[in-house]
Design an enzyme around this catalytic site. Structure first.
Site, short mmCIF file in Angstrom:
data_model
loop_
_atom_site.label_atom_id
_atom_site.label_comp_id
_atom_site.label_asym_id
_atom_site.label_seq_id
_atom_site.Cartn_x
_atom_site.Cartn_y
_atom_site.Cartn_z
N GLN A 103 0.85 -1.19 0.00
CA GLN A 103 0.00 0.00 0.00
C GLN A 103 0.89 1.25 0.00
O GLN A 103 0.40 2.36 -0.12
CB GLN A 103 -0.89 0.05 1.24
CG GLN A 103 -1.87 -1.10 1.34
CD GLN A 103 -2.61 -1.08 2.66
OE1 GLN A 103 -3.52 -0.30 2.88
NE2 GLN A 103 -2.19 -1.95 3.57
N VAL A 105 3.62 4.11 -0.94
CA VAL A 105 3.94 4.86 -2.16
C VAL A 105 5.44 5.18 -2.21
O VAL A 105 5.90 5.86 -3.12
CB VAL A 105 3.09 6.16 -2.24
CG1 VAL A 105 1.61 5.81 -2.42
CG2 VAL A 105 3.27 7.06 -1.03
N ASP A 106 6.18 4.65 -1.23
CA ASP A 106 7.64 4.87 -1.25
C ASP A 106 8.29 3.78 -2.11
O ASP A 106 7.63 2.84 -2.55
CB ASP A 106 8.21 4.89 0.18
CG ASP A 106 8.10 3.55 0.93
OD1 ASP A 106 7.64 3.55 2.08
OD2 ASP A 106 8.47 2.50 0.36
N HIS A 121 -1.52 1.61 -4.06
CA HIS A 121 -1.91 3.02 -3.92
C HIS A 121 -0.98 3.94 -4.70
O HIS A 121 -0.88 5.13 -4.39
CB HIS A 121 -1.96 3.42 -2.44
CG HIS A 121 -3.03 2.66 -1.68
ND1 HIS A 121 -3.02 2.50 -0.32
CD2 HIS A 121 -4.12 1.99 -2.13
CE1 HIS A 121 -4.07 1.79 0.05
NE2 HIS A 121 -4.75 1.45 -1.03
N CYS A 132 -4.30 14.04 -19.37
CA CYS A 132 -4.13 12.99 -20.39
C CYS A 132 -3.41 11.76 -19.84
O CYS A 132 -3.25 10.77 -20.55
CB CYS A 132 -3.37 13.57 -21.59
SG CYS A 132 -1.64 13.96 -21.26
N CYS A 157 1.94 19.56 -18.06
CA CYS A 157 2.17 18.41 -18.94
C CYS A 157 2.72 18.92 -20.27
O CYS A 157 2.14 19.83 -20.87
CB CYS A 157 0.85 17.68 -19.17
SG CYS A 157 0.90 16.43 -20.47
N CYS A 160 -0.23 18.30 -22.99
CA CYS A 160 -1.52 19.03 -23.07
C CYS A 160 -1.55 20.24 -22.15
O CYS A 160 -2.59 20.90 -22.01
CB CYS A 160 -2.67 18.08 -22.72
SG CYS A 160 -2.77 17.68 -20.96
N THR A 198 0.38 -2.76 8.62
CA THR A 198 -0.81 -2.05 8.15
C THR A 198 -1.89 -2.12 9.21
O THR A 198 -2.07 -3.12 9.90
CB THR A 198 -1.34 -2.62 6.81
OG1 THR A 198 -2.51 -1.90 6.44
CG2 THR A 198 -1.64 -4.10 6.90
N PRO A 224 3.52 -4.20 15.75
CA PRO A 224 3.73 -4.01 17.20
C PRO A 224 2.43 -3.79 17.96
O PRO A 224 2.36 -3.97 19.17
CB PRO A 224 4.64 -2.78 17.29
CG PRO A 224 4.52 -2.09 15.98
CD PRO A 224 4.14 -3.12 14.98
P1 OAD Z 1 -1.34 3.20 8.91
O1 OAD Z 1 -0.60 4.42 9.30
O2 OAD Z 1 -2.86 3.22 8.91
O3 OAD Z 1 -0.94 1.99 9.87
C1 OAD Z 1 0.42 1.74 10.10
C2 OAD Z 1 0.48 0.43 10.86
O4 OAD Z 1 1.85 0.11 11.02
C3 OAD Z 1 -0.14 0.48 12.24
O5 OAD Z 1 -0.94 -0.67 12.43
C4 OAD Z 1 1.07 0.46 13.18
O6 OAD Z 1 0.79 -0.27 14.39
C5 OAD Z 1 2.06 -0.33 12.36
N1 OAD Z 1 3.46 -0.07 12.67
C6 OAD Z 1 4.01 1.02 13.22
N2 OAD Z 1 5.35 0.86 13.33
C7 OAD Z 1 5.64 -0.38 12.81
C8 OAD Z 1 6.82 -1.13 12.63
N3 OAD Z 1 8.01 -0.65 13.00
N4 OAD Z 1 6.72 -2.37 12.07
C9 OAD Z 1 5.52 -2.86 11.71
N5 OAD Z 1 4.35 -2.19 11.84
C10 OAD Z 1 4.42 -0.96 12.39
O7 OAD Z 1 -0.80 2.78 7.49
P2 OAD Z 1 -1.48 1.82 6.46
O8 OAD Z 1 -2.19 0.71 7.13
O9 OAD Z 1 -0.45 1.46 5.46
O10 OAD Z 1 -3.93 5.01 1.51
O11 OAD Z 1 -2.54 2.78 5.75
C11 OAD Z 1 -3.23 2.24 4.64
C12 OAD Z 1 -3.60 3.36 3.74
O12 OAD Z 1 -4.26 4.39 4.47
C13 OAD Z 1 -2.42 4.07 3.11
O13 OAD Z 1 -1.90 3.37 2.02
C14 OAD Z 1 -3.10 5.34 2.64
C15 OAD Z 1 -3.99 5.63 3.81
O14 OAD Z 1 -5.22 6.08 3.41
C16 OAD Z 1 -3.99 5.96 0.50
O15 OAD Z 1 -3.27 6.95 0.51
C17 OAD Z 1 -4.99 5.67 -0.55
#
Ligand code: OAD
Length: 257
Positions: A103, A105-106, A121, A132, A157, A160, A198, A224
Site C-alpha cells: 500500500q 507509495v515509497d 496506492h 491525459c 504536462c 496538453c 498495516t 507491534p
Molecule cells: P497506517 O498508518 O494506517 O498503519 C500503520 C500500521 O503500522 C499500524 O498498524 C502500526 O501499528 C504499524 N506499525 C508502526 N510501526 C511499525 C513497525 N516498525 N513495524 C511494523 N508495523 C508498524 O498505514 P497503512 O495501514 O499502510 O492510503 O494505511 C493504509 C492506507 O491508508 C495508506 O496506504 C493510505 C492511507 O489512506 C492511501 O493513501 C490511498
C-alpha cells in the site's frame, strides 16, 4: 547463529512455504523513519491532516499545496534508507517465490532489492498528467528540488499543458486495476501470506488477508500493535517489521542449510 526462537508452528509454516506473498503497509517503512500514514506528520506539515490532503477535493482546491506536500514526502523518502525488514524480504525472494504487494507509495522495497508485484496506492515517483495521464519525468518533479515551502505550482504536462499530479491513489479514487488484479492473484495463489505494518483500515487492500484466510491460506501478521485482523490471522507476531521479518528469514535459511 541459531534461528531466533519462534513458535514452532510459525517456524514450520515459514520453512514449508514455497510461495510467500507479503502485503505491506506504512509500518513497513516506520523503521526507515518514514512516518506512517496515521502518525502525526512532522515539522512543516504537522498541521495538515493527510487524510484531507490525499483527496481529489484538496487537489482541485489547491493543487500547489497538494503538489508541495507530495514533493516533501518524496524528498523525505529519498533521504530514507530501506530497513532490515525490507532487506529480509529481498533476501527471502532469492530462496523462495516471494511476491510483494504494498500500500506504500515509497520505493524502499525496490531500493532493498525487491521487485514489487503491485503498488496498490501508486507511487510518489510516478507523477502523471492530471488530464491525459502521460507519465511525467521532468526535472521539476525531482524531489530534491522540492523546497521547504507550503505551495509549489505543479509542472505543466508537455503534451496538453494540464497540471501534473502525484501518481498516488487518493481517497475515493479507484485502485489501478492491473495492480489490484496482480495483488489478488498473489494473495490467492500463495502457500503463506504475511501482512506487515498495516492498520487494516483501508479497503480493498485490507481484504487481501481476509481472502487468503477464507481460501484456507495461513496468514501471519507482523505489527507491534493489534489490528482488527489480529484475532483472525493464523499467527500474530507482536513485533516490528525490522525485527519480525529477519527472524522469519532465519528459519528459511535454517531449512536450506
Ligand atoms: P497506517 O498508518 O494506517 O498503519 C500503520 C500500521 O503500522 C499500524 O498498524 C502500526 O501499528 C504499524 N506499525 C508502526 N510501526 C511499525 C513497525 N516498525 N513495524 C511494523 N508495523 C508498524 O498505514 P497503512 O495501514 O499502510 O492510503 O494505511 C493504509 C492506507 O491508508 C495508506 O496506504 C493510505 C492511507 O489512506 C492511501 O493513501 C490511498
Amino acid at each position: 547463529m541459531g534461528a531466533t526462537p519462534l513458535d514452532p508452528a510459525v517456524a514450520a509454516l515459514v520453512r514449508g512455504a514455497h510461495w510467500v506473498t507479503v502485503c505491506s503497509g506504512a509500518g513497513m517503512s516506520a523503521e526507515s523513519n518514514v512516518p506512517t500514514f496515521r502518525d502525526a506528520e512532522t515539522g512543516l506539515w504537522e498541521r495538515f491532516d493527510p487524510t484531507e490532503l490525499a483527496t481529489p477535493e484538496a487537489w482541485s482546491a489547491d493543487p500547489a499545496l497538494v503538489w508541495a506536500w507530495y514533493q516533501w514526502r518524496a524528498r523525505l523518502v529519498r533521504g530514507a534508507e530501506p530497513n532490515a525488514g525490507h532487506r529480509a524480504l529481498a533476501q527471502w525472494a532469492q530462496r523462495r517465490t516471494l511476491m510483494v504487494v504494498t500500500q506504500n507509495v515509497d520505493d524502499l522495497h525496490e531500493r532493498a532489492g525487491s521487485s514489487v508485484s503491485a503498488h496498490l496506492h501508486g507511487s510518489l515517483f510516478a507523477p502523471r498528467c492530471s488530464n491525459c495521464g502521460t507519465p511525467y519525468d521532468g526535472t521539476d518533479a525531482d524531489p530534491d528540488t522540492a523546497t521547504e515551502t507550503l505551495r509549489v505550482e505543479p509542472p505543466a504536462c508537455p503534451r496538453c499543458l494540464s497540471p501534473v499530479r502525484p501518481g498516488v491513489v487518493w481517497f475515493g479514487e479507484p485502485l489501478p486495476q492491473d495492480a489490484w488484479d496482480r495483488a489478488a492473484d498473489a494473495a490467492a495463489g500463495c502457500d503463506l501470506l504475511i501482512v506487515v505494518g498495516t492498520s487494516g483500515l483501508v479497503y480493498p487492500a485490507a481484504s487481501l488477508p481476509e481472502r487468503a484466510l477464507a481460501a484456507g491460506i495461513p496468514v501471519i501478521e507482523i505489527n507491534p500493535d493489534p489490528t482488527p485482523l489480529s484475532s483472525s490471522v493464523t499467527h500474530f507476531l507482536q513485533t516490528t517489521a525490522g525485527r519480525g521479518l529477519p527472524a522469519l528469514l532465519e528459519h528459511v535459511r535454517a531449512a536450506d542449510d
